[in-house]
Each structure stands twice: as structure tokens, then as C-alpha cells.
Scaffold this motif. Structure first.
Motif, PDB file in Angstrom:
ATOM      1  N   TRP A 210      53.634  44.660  48.530  1.00 56.35           N
ATOM      2  CA  TRP A 210      52.930  44.002  47.429  1.00 56.35           C
ATOM      3  C   TRP A 210      51.600  44.676  47.143  1.00 56.35           C
ATOM      4  N   ARG A 211      50.969  45.212  48.147  1.00 55.83           N
ATOM      5  CA  ARG A 211      49.740  45.983  47.902  1.00 55.83           C
ATOM      6  C   ARG A 211      50.032  47.169  46.996  1.00 55.83           C
ATOM      7  N   MET A 212      51.104  47.874  47.264  1.00 54.12           N
ATOM      8  CA  MET A 212      51.449  49.039  46.459  1.00 54.12           C
ATOM      9  C   MET A 212      51.843  48.634  45.042  1.00 54.12           C
ATOM     10  N   ARG A 213      52.459  47.468  44.884  1.00 61.36           N
ATOM     11  CA  ARG A 213      52.827  46.997  43.548  1.00 61.36           C
ATOM     12  C   ARG A 213      51.592  46.733  42.681  1.00 61.36           C
ATOM     13  N   PHE A 214      50.544  46.210  43.302  1.00 60.68           N
ATOM     14  CA  PHE A 214      49.348  45.837  42.546  1.00 60.68           C
ATOM     15  C   PHE A 214      48.372  47.002  42.363  1.00 60.68           C
ATOM     16  N   LEU A 215      48.718  48.191  42.837  1.00 59.86           N
ATOM     17  CA  LEU A 215      47.775  49.298  42.807  1.00 59.86           C
ATOM     18  C   LEU A 215      47.251  49.623  41.399  1.00 59.86           C
ATOM     19  N   PRO A 216      48.078  49.708  40.346  1.00 62.09           N
ATOM     20  CA  PRO A 216      47.524  49.989  39.015  1.00 62.09           C
ATOM     21  C   PRO A 216      46.519  48.932  38.557  1.00 62.09           C
ATOM     22  N   TYR A 217      46.832  47.671  38.833  1.00 53.72           N
ATOM     23  CA  TYR A 217      45.932  46.572  38.462  1.00 53.72           C
ATOM     24  C   TYR A 217      44.617  46.680  39.236  1.00 53.72           C
ATOM     25  N   LEU A 218      44.691  46.949  40.537  1.00 54.33           N
ATOM     26  CA  LEU A 218      43.489  47.070  41.354  1.00 54.33           C
ATOM     27  C   LEU A 218      42.657  48.275  40.944  1.00 54.33           C
ATOM     28  N   TYR A 219      43.313  49.383  40.662  1.00 52.79           N
ATOM     29  CA  TYR A 219      42.586  50.586  40.257  1.00 52.79           C
ATOM     30  C   TYR A 219      41.804  50.325  38.972  1.00 52.79           C
ATOM     31  N   ALA A 220      42.411  49.615  38.024  1.00 54.55           N
ATOM     32  CA  ALA A 220      41.720  49.276  36.782  1.00 54.55           C
ATOM     33  C   ALA A 220      40.527  48.368  37.056  1.00 54.55           C
ATOM     34  N   ALA A 221      40.666  47.425  37.998  1.00 62.59           N
ATOM     35  CA  ALA A 221      39.561  46.525  38.338  1.00 62.59           C
ATOM     36  C   ALA A 221      38.397  47.301  38.943  1.00 62.59           C
ATOM     37  N   PHE A 222      38.690  48.323  39.744  1.00 66.06           N
ATOM     38  CA  PHE A 222      37.616  49.114  40.336  1.00 66.06           C
ATOM     39  C   PHE A 222      36.975  50.050  39.319  1.00 66.06           C
ATOM     40  N   VAL A 223      37.717  50.516  38.325  1.00 67.20           N
ATOM     41  CA  VAL A 223      37.103  51.296  37.252  1.00 67.20           C
ATOM     42  C   VAL A 223      36.132  50.413  36.462  1.00 67.20           C
ATOM     43  N   ALA A 224      36.514  49.152  36.214  1.00 70.98           N
ATOM     44  CA  ALA A 224      35.610  48.217  35.547  1.00 70.98           C
ATOM     45  C   ALA A 224      34.356  47.976  36.385  1.00 70.98           C
ATOM     46  N   TYR A 225      34.502  47.943  37.686  1.00 76.33           N
ATOM     47  CA  TYR A 225      33.350  47.794  38.585  1.00 76.33           C
ATOM     48  C   TYR A 225      32.427  49.000  38.457  1.00 76.33           C
ATOM     49  N   GLU A 226      33.000  50.181  38.446  1.00 75.47           N
ATOM     50  CA  GLU A 226      32.221  51.411  38.315  1.00 75.47           C
ATOM     51  C   GLU A 226      31.472  51.468  36.989  1.00 75.47           C
ATOM     52  N   LEU A 227      32.160  51.171  35.899  1.00 74.78           N
ATOM     53  CA  LEU A 227      31.607  51.370  34.560  1.00 74.78           C
ATOM     54  C   LEU A 227      30.789  50.200  34.047  1.00 74.78           C
ATOM     55  N   CYS A 228      31.151  48.975  34.440  1.00 76.24           N
ATOM     56  CA  CYS A 228      30.528  47.778  33.865  1.00 76.24           C
ATOM     57  C   CYS A 228      29.872  46.870  34.894  1.00 76.24           C
ATOM     58  N   GLY A 229      30.097  47.113  36.176  1.00 77.34           N
ATOM     59  CA  GLY A 229      29.449  46.322  37.206  1.00 77.34           C
ATOM     60  C   GLY A 229      30.140  45.024  37.558  1.00 77.34           C
ATOM     61  N   THR A 230      31.352  44.786  37.058  1.00 85.02           N
ATOM     62  CA  THR A 230      32.055  43.540  37.352  1.00 85.02           C
ATOM     63  C   THR A 230      32.731  43.632  38.708  1.00 85.02           C
ATOM     64  N   PRO A 231      32.310  42.830  39.699  1.00 81.46           N
ATOM     65  CA  PRO A 231      32.934  42.915  41.030  1.00 81.46           C
ATOM     66  C   PRO A 231      34.436  42.666  40.944  1.00 81.46           C
ATOM     67  N   PRO A 232      35.255  43.522  41.538  1.00 84.68           N
ATOM     68  CA  PRO A 232      36.713  43.353  41.452  1.00 84.68           C
ATOM     69  C   PRO A 232      37.212  42.138  42.223  1.00 84.68           C
ATOM     70  N   PHE A 233      36.473  41.728  43.256  1.00 81.40           N
ATOM     71  CA  PHE A 233      36.774  40.512  44.017  1.00 81.40           C
ATOM     72  C   PHE A 233      35.509  39.659  44.013  1.00 81.40           C
ATOM     73  N   ARG A 234      35.638  38.399  43.609  1.00 80.48           N
ATOM     74  CA  ARG A 234      34.433  37.591  43.448  1.00 80.48           C
ATOM     75  C   ARG A 234      34.762  36.105  43.543  1.00 80.48           C
ATOM     76  N   ALA A 235      33.769  35.339  43.958  1.00 76.96           N
ATOM     77  CA  ALA A 235      33.914  33.893  44.061  1.00 76.96           C
ATOM     78  C   ALA A 235      34.129  33.277  42.692  1.00 76.96           C
ATOM     79  N   LEU A 236      34.824  32.138  42.646  1.00 79.27           N
ATOM     80  CA  LEU A 236      35.128  31.475  41.375  1.00 79.27           C
ATOM     81  C   LEU A 236      33.867  31.126  40.603  1.00 79.27           C
ATOM     82  N   VAL A 237      32.784  30.798  41.306  1.00 75.65           N
ATOM     83  CA  VAL A 237      31.585  30.339  40.618  1.00 75.65           C
ATOM     84  C   VAL A 237      30.990  31.408  39.703  1.00 75.65           C
ATOM     85  N   LEU A 238      31.243  32.683  39.967  1.00 80.01           N
ATOM     86  CA  LEU A 238      30.730  33.723  39.076  1.00 80.01           C
ATOM     87  C   LEU A 238      31.359  33.629  37.694  1.00 80.01           C
TER      88      LEU A 238
END
Length: 689
Positions: A505-533
Motif C-alpha cells: 500500500w505504501r508503493m500504491r500511494f507513492l504518486p500521491y505522496l510525491y505530489a504532497a511533498f512537492v506541494a510542501y517544497e513549493l508552497c509550504g503545506t505540510p504533507p502530514f498534519r493535525a486536523l486542526v490546521l
């Protein structure tokens, strides 16, 4: 007090005469431009800076910042024992073994964020103490009794009525400090500004988001090769293989050279591992043994106390970084090592023995032990990260200590502690401060515990199995001998298929995770974050520390062993069960009874979730073959990114959009960068029966 509009949405307040050794003054990476981040450059100050009070006493400096009665506060680095700081005292002391919820952490950071939509960075390396609404000066007009009482809502345990509307910060041994204010307007925007001020999120390699496995600490070169082959033959996904202390000729303290007995030919091993599509990550720490070839050169650039009979290099000095980095580059990275696990750069007060250098230490940069404990980890990261930046390649590594402004460094934190609930809380908490947390799998009490821990790490920033003290993978043998030797005796073959499915399942989600980390790099949005954010004004989200967002559309609610059910809070909106497609209205808690094979996952209704074919390693071209899951209307397109996945800096990328027209999913590509390309092989409309 002077006030400077430092950057768009960021203000610098200088109070008194600040110290020369602080996180900002010693940073080596510049802030990242926010032009394309979507942040509002016209954002206003969150409150009037003239409301900030300050005073200098014999013990140091105290400052007081205003706080609204309903504000809740989060952050302060990696906090494993608590989430919401309102009504609490927090001392940011570096300590690898916190036993109570008082702020101790092996990665503290003097940055906090408020549900009112702003963030505050106190630019200090001192062990600052924060009082979040718990202090009040004597008044000539006594307040009404009820105004001083603390009220707790049983349904949502958030501190609402507090002793005062103020945040008091005690900073020892200083007569001045710089305070940075980060505007919102939302809480998440404030965190994003802080991440971009730090330098943006890290540029990660695709392989770093695959599965990691650490071999036995005393294993020989031959045994490491056998384990690597065994993982491939058993078809267990794995991209990174970690070598523990036995690879060095001396460890605790370290020689930083290969052990000729256990590793007679490291080059041949690294070549073999590379040919089998593994990256190799080497355990190490900075304390330098007298036998090390860099010992003599480091003597003048090290502190005045030893640790484990070794030097403590002062990595705030360029000369120490150059000596250490040059040796690691020429002796390890040039041979094929892809990164390091930087261990023991924190400190411990609660182990059987105290280890590390005392706060009374003096370093050649004139830092004392307290300051260097705070900065040790991040300057160690800088030293090692510079090797790979100079080579123009990306890395993803591990570290035990970090501090403010750590977001751009490609390192995940980890711990020698092992409470599953705390590890889950760490994933939620780290994002407030621009940090990444690895809830690695070290051991298990049984089949269920192993699966549940694997599920948590698979849906986290770094998916690692750490088998440093056993000679076989944990799904092979799991019952310890009576003398606690670390060798396992009882075969458990029926668990192997279940573990493989979780890792896939980790390998299945790799494209989704990679996109989340690109957003972190470019826009500062933490890829993993508490609901309150994402839901700052939701009282239930404010106290939720056992579930978190992964990317922009998936809610993860890990479950621990020996629990048949768990409650999951779904924030406002509509959500669908990832596995079944069942629709739920948000704003309520639901009780779920997941099978052992599934972890509770919920998807925002209307989302498209891209899933890759599960492969043994990320370099396999089949890992780019996508199946799109469409939940509900599929109105929210999924955006992915294509680049070569290894070069630094990343440069231009293609963006790939998956969209649903009510009948089929289409893939469109923007950009002409030559890179491994995604292909769409099919789609599924996920609806309940």
C-alpha cells in the motif's frame, strides 16, 4: 522595540540586544519566495506589536504576548506527549526521553501557531519556557472568581476559560531577543509562511518515499547481502537498506571508517546493492573516536567535554563542517552511500546513565552546552546535506535532533522510545513546526501489533522497518529467547503475506505522496498534519491527536493493537471510507471496526485518488502505471508531478492532472520536461453496494 516588515506577511520585532548565536542568525539556507505559493502578500499584522511587554531580570528576559480567550496553541517542535498547549507550561529542553508532558523533546522548536491564524517564532537557542495562558500579574482590582477558573468541556477537552489572555515566555541568560510574527489569515497559512521562511519543504527523491529496512546492527557484509536478497526473493517492497553501527570500526564514539573485518569490501557491497535497486543509508553519530582519521583535525574545532571518549565537533564552525563533510563525501558517498541516520545528537536525562555533553560545556564558537544542544542536530543535518547538494543529487535521511527552521533539510526524526500512541501523535504534531516524523517499526508483541505498527508507518512521512537488534525480518521470526539475546526462534510464516500487502500500500500511494511533498517544497503545506490546521475552529479537531491529514484529501486514523474498535472524528464536509466508498457526513464522530487487513482511511467526497501498481522498488517503470479511484462526483481533480526524481535542484517539472467527466478518467500533461512519465491504465468508481 523596533519593528521591521521583514518579508510579505512576516514581521521582525527586535526587543533589546539579541544574542549572536540563534537559529536565524546561524541559518545557511535563505527563505523561499512565496510568489507562487498562493499566500496573501497583503496580509496584516495579527495583533498590535505594541501590546508585547518585555523586561530583563537577573535570570534573563521575559516577554509577554497577547492572546485571545478562545485561542488554542500548537507547535513547539516534536511533542510526543501532548497536542494543545493552552493552559500549560512548556520548557523546550533537549531531551531524548521525555517522561511527562512538560515540553522536553529531542526536537524542540520555539515556534507556535494559534487558531486565531498567526504564528510566533522566538529566535533563541536557549531552553525557553512558554506559559500559555497560565500566568497573571497581581492586580489592584481583583478579578471575579469565575474569571480565574479553568473550564473543560467533557466532549471536547480544550481549555476555554484560562487564568489570563497572555503568553509569557521566559528566555534565560539573555538581555534581548528577536520575535518573528507570521500572518495568516488562516492557521495553515501561518504555518506555510513559517515553512517558506525556513526555506520551503525539502526536495525529496522518489526512492526516499519507498519502504526502508534497517538490518541487524552487528551484521557482516555477507549477512547484509543475504538479507537484501531475501527481501527481493520474498517480494517485500524495499528501496532503502540501512546499515547500523557494526559497519564502523569503532562506534560510541565513532571512527567514521569501515570495519575491515565485517566489511572487507564496502565498494563491492554498495555496487551489489545498487544493482539490486537498493539505496544504502549508514547509521552514524558525530562523537569522534581517537582512532578516526579526522580526530586530530577536529580537536581545535570541538567542545571542551568528551562523549563516549570522543570529540564533539562544533558544526557551527565552517572548518568543522568542512573536515567532517569532506571525509564522509570521499570515504562513503563517493562509494555509493545515499544518506545517513544521524543518531545521538540529542541528549538524555532519564536513561540509566546520563550521556552527551553537559550544558556547562564550552565550544570554540563561544556557544555553551545549552545553545549547542539546541543547534547540534540542525547543524549536523546541514553538514551532511551539503555533501549531496554539492553533488547535485537528492537525499532523504534520518536525525535524532532538530530545531527551528529545519523544514528544508531532507531528514525525518525518529526515537528510541516505542509507544505506539505517542508515535501516532508525533505524525500529527511534527507538521506544526515544519518537521517530519518516522514512526518506525522496531518490534512487536504479536501478529496484530506488528500489522498495526506497519500500517502506521506506511501512512507516515517515512515507512521504515528497523530490525537493528534481530537477525531476521520481524515477519519471519518473532519470539525472543529467554536470555533476551535478540535472536528469534519461533517461525511465523503466515504473517509474511499480510505484511507484504501492507508494504505494497505504501508503493500504491507513492504518486500521491510525491505530489504532497512537492506541494510542501513549493508552497509550504505540510504533507502530514493535525486536523486542526485544516479545521482550526472545530472544537473536536482542536483536541484530536490520534488522526491526521495525509496530503490534501485523505484522513488517516491509525489503530493500535488490542483494540477492536476506535472512534474517528470526521470534520465538516462529506467523507467516504477509502475501502468501501461508504458516505459519511462530517462534524461527527463515528465508531469503526476495521479488519486487521485495513487501517481506517477516509477520503473527501468528490476526490480522485491516484494509485500506482505496487512494485518492489520505485525505479521499476511499472510504478508509473496508475489506476484512478473516483469517490462520489470526482469533481476534485488530482494533480501529480513528473521529474527525474533524483536531481538537485529539482528544476522544472511536468504537472499531470487526472480528471473525471462522469464517464471516464482522463490524464492531461502540462510541460515538456524529459522525465519518467505516468500512464493511466484504468479507473474505478468507488461507491457503496
Amino acid at each position: 522595540m523596533s519593528i521591521e516588515h521583514h518579508l510579505p506577511g512576516i514581521w521582525k520585532l527586535r526587543i533589546g540586544s539579541s544574542e549572536t548565536a540563534t537559529p536565524v542568525s546561524l541559518r545557511n539556507l535563505p527563505p523561499r519566495d512565496t510568489i507562487n505559493s498562493g499566500l496573501d502578500d497583503a496580509a496584516e499584522l495579527p495583533f498590535d506589536p505594541l501590546l508585547i511587554e518585555s523586561r530583563v531580570k537577573w535570570r534573563g528576559m521575559q516577554i509577554v504576548l497577547p492572546a485571545g480567550e478562545d485561542e488554542q496553541f500548537y507547535g513547539l517542535g516534536l511533542q510526543l506527549r501532548g497536542l494543545n498547549h493552552r493552559g500549560k507550561k512548556r520548557t523546550l529542553r533537549v531531551n531524548s526521553d521525555p517522561t511527562v508532558d512538560l515540553g522536553d523533546s529531542h526536537a524542540p522548536a520555539p515556534f507556535y501557531v494559534s487558531t486565531a491564524g498567526y504564528g510566533v517564532l522566538i529566535d533563541t537557542a536557549r531552553y525557553a519556557t512558554f506559559y500559555f495562558g497560565t500566568t497573571k500579574l497581581v492586580s489592584t482590582t481583583p478579578p471575579a472568581l469565575e474569571a480565574t477558573m479553568l473550564e473543560v468541556d467533557d466532549d471536547a477537552p480544550v481549555y476555554k476559560g484560562v487564568a489570563s489572555g497572555r503568553v509569557e515566555v521566559d528566555i534565560p541568560s539573555t538581555v534581548g531577543v528577536d520575535v518573528y510574527l507570521f500572518a495568516g489569515p488562516s492557521m495553515l497559512d501561518a504555518v506555510r509562511r513559517y515553512v517558506m521562511f525556513s526555506g520551503g519543504g525539502p526536495v525529496l527523491p522518489r526512492w526516499g518515499l519507498g519502504v526502508w529496512y534497517r538490518g541487524c546492527g552487528t551484521a557482516s557484509q555477507e549477512r547484509i547481502a543475504e538479507l537484501a536478497t531475501e527481501l527481493r526473493e520474498s517480494r517485500m517492497p524495499c528501496d532503502v537498506f540501512g546499515l547500523e553501527p557494526g559497519w564502523q570500526s569503532k562506534a560510541y564514539s565513532c571512527s567514521h571508517v569501515w570495519d575491515a573485518g565485517r566489511y572487507p569490501s564496502p565498494t563491492s557491497l554498495l555496487d551489489e546493492m545498487s544493482g539490486n535497486h537498493y539505496r544504502v543509508n549508514n547509521w552514524t553519530h558525530a562523537f569522534t573516536h581517537p582512532s578516526s582519521p579526522i580526530y586530530d583535525a577536529l580537536v581545535k574545532d570541538s567542545g571542551d567535554h568528551e562523549v563516549w571518549n570522543g570529540l564533539v565537533p562544533d558544526f557551527t564552525l565552517e572548518a568543522a563542517r568542512e573536515t567532517f563533510g569532506k571525509h564522509y563525501d570521499e570515504s562513503h558517498v563517493a562509494l555509493g552511500v545515499s544518506g545517513y541516520k544521524l543518531d545521538e545528537c540529542d541528549s538524555s536525562d532519564f536513561m540509566k546513565e546520563f550521556w552527551s555533553f553537559p550544558e556547562t560545556s564550552v565550544f570554540p564558537s563561544e556557544l555553551d552546552g545549552e545553545q549547542y544542544h539546541s543547534l547540534f542536530g540542525i547543524k549536523f543535518q546541514e553538514t551532511i546535506d551539503a555533501i549531496f547538494r554539492r553533488r547535485g543529487v537528492r537525499s532523504f535521511q534520518q536525525v535524532r535532533n532538530s530545531h527551528a527552521l529545519s523544514a528544508p533539510y531532507p531528514f525525518a526524526l525518529y526515537s528510541d522510545l516505542y509507544d505506539h500512541d505517542e508515535f501516532i501523535r508525533g505524525v500529527a504534531n511534527a507538521g506544526f513546526s515544519g518537521m517530519l516524523w518516522c514512526p518506525e517499526v522496531r518490534h512487536a508483541e504479536g501478529k496484530e501489533d506488528l500489522i498495526r505498527r506497519l500500517q502506521t508507518t506506511v501512512f507516515s512521512p517515512m515507512a521504515q522497518v528497523n530490525a537493528w537488534y534481530i537477525n531476521h525480518p520481524p515477519w519471519k521470526q518473532w519470539s525472543r529467547t529467554a536470555n533476551n539475546s535478540g535472536q528469534f526462534l519461533v517461525d511465523w510464516p503466515e504473517i509474511e503475506d499480510a505484511c507484504r500487502e501492507v508494504l505494497e500500500w505504501r508503493m500504491r500511494f507513492l504518486p500521491y505522496l510525491y505530489a504532497a511533498f512537492v506541494a510542501y517544497e513549493l508552497c509550504g503545506t505540510p504533507p502530514f498534519r493535525a486536523l486542526v490546521l485544516d479545521y482550526p475552529h472545530d472544537a473536536k479537531a482542536q483536541s484530536c491527536d490520534d488522526q491526521y491529514m495525509m496530503g490534501d484529501r485523505i484522513l488517516v486514523a491509525p489503530i493500535t493493537a488490542k483494540r477492536d474498535t476506535r472512534d474517528v472524528y470526521l470534520p465538516e464536509g462529506q467523507w467516504r471510507d477509502f475501502w468501501t466508498g461508504e458516505l459519511f457526513d462530517g462534524g461527527v464522530s463515528i465508531t469503526v471496526t476495521p479488519s486487521l487487513e485495513t487501517i481506517p482511511l477516509f477520503v473527501k467526497d468528490g476526490s480522485i485518488v491516484p494509485l500506482a501498481r505496487p512494485t518492489l522498488y520505485t525505479d521499476d517503470p511499472a510504478a508509473l502505471e496508475l489506476t484512478a479511484r473516483v469517490y462520489g462526483s470526482g469533481a476534485s481533480d488530482a494533480v501529480l508531478f513528473e521529474d527525474d526524481g533524483v536531481s538537485y535542484p529539482a528544476g522544472a517539472r511536468n504537472s499531470v492532472t487526472l480528471s473525471w467527466d462522469g464517464e471516464a478518467v482522463a490524464l492531461t500533461r502540462a510541460g515538456d520536461v524529459e522525465a519518467p512519465a505516468y500512464t493511466l491504465t484504468g479507473w474505478e468508481l468507488i461507491v457503496p453496494e
